[in-house]
Design a protein around this motif. Structure first.
Motif, PDB file in Angstrom:
ATOM      1  N   ALA A  46      -5.106   7.118  -5.539  1.00 15.38           N
ATOM      2  CA  ALA A  46      -5.762   6.054  -6.299  1.00 15.38           C
ATOM      3  C   ALA A  46      -5.304   4.668  -5.882  1.00 15.38           C
ATOM      4  O   ALA A  46      -5.892   3.657  -6.303  1.00 15.38           O
ATOM      5  N   ALA A  47      -4.296   4.583  -5.033  1.00 10.95           N
ATOM      6  CA  ALA A  47      -3.811   3.270  -4.581  1.00 10.95           C
ATOM      7  C   ALA A  47      -4.818   2.556  -3.697  1.00 10.95           C
ATOM      8  O   ALA A  47      -4.705   1.341  -3.483  1.00 10.95           O
ATOM      9  N   ILE A  48      -5.786   3.299  -3.186  1.00  7.63           N
ATOM     10  CA  ILE A  48      -6.756   2.666  -2.304  1.00  7.63           C
ATOM     11  C   ILE A  48      -7.604   1.643  -3.051  1.00  7.63           C
ATOM     12  O   ILE A  48      -8.071   0.656  -2.468  1.00  7.63           O
ATOM     13  N   VAL A  49      -7.786   1.837  -4.365  1.00  7.23           N
ATOM     14  CA  VAL A  49      -8.637   0.919  -5.140  1.00  7.23           C
ATOM     15  C   VAL A  49      -7.985  -0.450  -5.291  1.00  7.23           C
ATOM     16  O   VAL A  49      -8.602  -1.474  -4.954  1.00  7.23           O
ATOM     17  N   PRO A  50      -6.750  -0.594  -5.776  1.00  6.96           N
ATOM     18  CA  PRO A  50      -6.161  -1.946  -5.862  1.00  6.96           C
ATOM     19  C   PRO A  50      -5.943  -2.586  -4.499  1.00  6.96           C
ATOM     20  O   PRO A  50      -6.057  -3.808  -4.367  1.00  6.96           O
ATOM     21  N   VAL A  51      -5.635  -1.777  -3.484  1.00  2.00           N
ATOM     22  CA  VAL A  51      -5.462  -2.351  -2.138  1.00  2.00           C
ATOM     23  C   VAL A  51      -6.788  -2.899  -1.630  1.00  2.00           C
ATOM     24  O   VAL A  51      -6.848  -3.986  -1.021  1.00  2.00           O
TER      25      VAL A  51
ATOM     26  N   PHE B   9       0.827  -1.211   0.000  1.00  6.50           N
ATOM     27  CA  PHE B   9       0.000   0.000   0.000  1.00  6.50           C
ATOM     28  C   PHE B   9       0.860   1.260   0.000  1.00  6.50           C
ATOM     29  O   PHE B   9       0.564   2.236  -0.705  1.00  6.50           O
ATOM     30  N   PHE B  10       1.939   1.241   0.766  1.00  9.05           N
ATOM     31  CA  PHE B  10       2.821   2.407   0.805  1.00  9.05           C
ATOM     32  C   PHE B  10       3.483   2.633  -0.549  1.00  9.05           C
ATOM     33  O   PHE B  10       3.584   3.770  -1.035  1.00  9.05           O
TER      34      PHE B  10
END
Length: 433
Positions: free
Chosen positions: A175-180, A165-166
């Motif tokens: 936008a990293a929250i979506v794949p995580v 996530f980092f």
């Protein structure tokens, strides 16, 4: 003396019938098993878990008070303040790890005792806590090691997820929250699958005395064919107690708000905070603790019943348990542990017998003989010549041939049977010439 055997009473029923178990039986008896030995399944389990909670809470509260008391005497922003803050944080982390390990160890003790108690309850035996502890103690360290191994795997997985996530947040921003989030959703089925495949490991370690690696492999094999039963029982029990905890906590939360408003109509924050702390925190936590304790016992009971059912289906454990119960109730002593008799035995696949048709077993009817036909003979024609005689076997008289008797050759046309006047009764005087 009589030839009939002496009368023996019927065997005592256990918490489940000694036959392969269905989903409803496993789920229902997981709850009703609490009544078999409540001193162990409720009293001991809740006492040990309460001890774990008190140790964790007391150690955390004491360490927190010590840390904050030292920080209160220092100037914020100074070097001493930063050093004490760093040391206190590291100490809190270490203490949290130690307390988690201690809490896990105490929870494992409860689980091991419940597993062993349920295996004895299946054959209608009720043991004391001391007797159960003597049987659990040899396998306790292996069970604690397995629990710590699971805890380490979970920690590593969480660290890897946090690192991913980092890295994504640095690369693509918010936008990293979506794949995580998608990754977290995808791990839920994986976690359910792995936890179900390994759910029999504690029972294998405690009951059979297996090592960690052998117990993992054996649980993986035993659960085949009963995966959905194990998963269903785990999900249903977790949902039931999770819903029950919410049903208990929500009314208390609303009651606390109402009481806080009634006691402090002017909006005094101190009174409201105190009432909320006493009612919501203490009472709700106490009720939640009771629910969680019962949930742990019911889950351990369900896991043990799934283990017994899998061994009945794969290894014929029900036959060993029936023989053990019958011999025990007949008065025999010194019997071997039925759970250790045929570990790993494989039974042939059962197939329903095919009934033979009575029509297939009957003899087939003989084919009809062909009709005898004769060639027509014209009117006035001479009769056909007779067939050549078939020679008779040796020793069989031929009709029309001269016969020989014990008094010489018979006259032509005379049969080889004595007449009525020539017959002499046994014992009569010889016939005169």
């Amino acid at each position: 003396m009589t030839a009939y055997p002496s009368w023996t009473p019927a065997s005592r029923p256990g918490i489940v019938p000694l036959q392969p178990l269905g989903f409803g039986t496993v789920l229902g008896r997981s709850f009703t098993a609490l009544r078999h030995n409540p001193r162990v399944l409720l009293g001991f389990a809740m006492g040990v878990q309460l001890l774990a909670v008190l140790i964790v809470a007391g150690a955390g509260l004491g360490l927190g008070m010590l840390t904050f008391s030292r920080l209160a005497s220092l100037q914020p922003g100074s070097e001493d303040f930063e050093a004490v803050m760093t040391g206190s944080t590291a100490l809190m982390i270490v203490m949290g790890i130690v307390l988690s390990v201690a809490s896990t160890a105490l929870t494992v003790v409860v689980q091991a005792v419940v597993v062993l108690e349920v295996t004895h309850a299946v054959v209608a035996e009720k043991l004391t806590v001391r007797q159960l502890w003597r049987q659990v103690r040899p396998a306790l360290w292996r069970l604690i090691g397995y629990s710590l191994l699971l805890l380490a795997v979970i920690v590593v997985a969480v660290v890897i997820a946090a690192a991913v996530f980092f890295a994504l947040s640095v690369a693509i921003g918010p936008a990293a929250i979506v794949p995580v989030l998608l990754l977290v959703i995808a791990t839920i089925p994986l976690w359910l699958w792995l936890s179900t495949k390994l759910m029999l490991v504690p029972a294998v370690i405690v009951v059979e005395g297996a090592g960690i690696r052998a117990a993992i492999a054996r649980s993986w094999r035993l659960i085949r064919g009963r995966f959905w039963v194990g998963l269903g029982v785990t999900v249903v029990v977790s949902l039931v107690f999770g819903t029950l905890a919410q049903v208990v906590s929500l009314p208390l939360t609303f009651a606390a708000l109402g009481i806080s408003t009634a006691l402090s109509p002017t909006g005094d924050p101190e009174v409201g905070a105190f009432v909320t702390l006493v009612i919501v925190t203490l009472i709700t936590y106490a009720l939640t603790f009771v629910i969680q304790s019962i949930s742990l016992v019911v889950l351990a009971t369900a896991t043990t019943l799934v283990y017994v059912d899998c061994r009945m289906r794969h290894e014929g454990l029900d036959l060993d348990l029936l023989a053990y119960v019958e011999r025990r109730d007949a008065g025999e002593t010194g019997l071997a542990d039925p759970y250790l008799l045929h570990i790993g035995r494989s039974l042939p696949r059962w197939a329903p017998p095919v009934a033979a048709s009575p029509y297939a077993a009957a003899a087939a009817p003989a084919p009809p003989s062909p009709p005898v036909t004769r060639a027509p003979v014209p009117f006035g024609a001479p009769p056909p010549a007779p067939a050549a005689p078939v020679p008779a076997p040796a020793g069989v008289p031929t009709p029309g041939a001269p016969q020989t008797t014990d008094r010489g050759p018979a006259a032509p046309g005379q049969a080889d049977t004595p007449s009525a006047t020539q017959w002499t009764a046994p014992g009569a005087p010889a016939e005169r010439p």
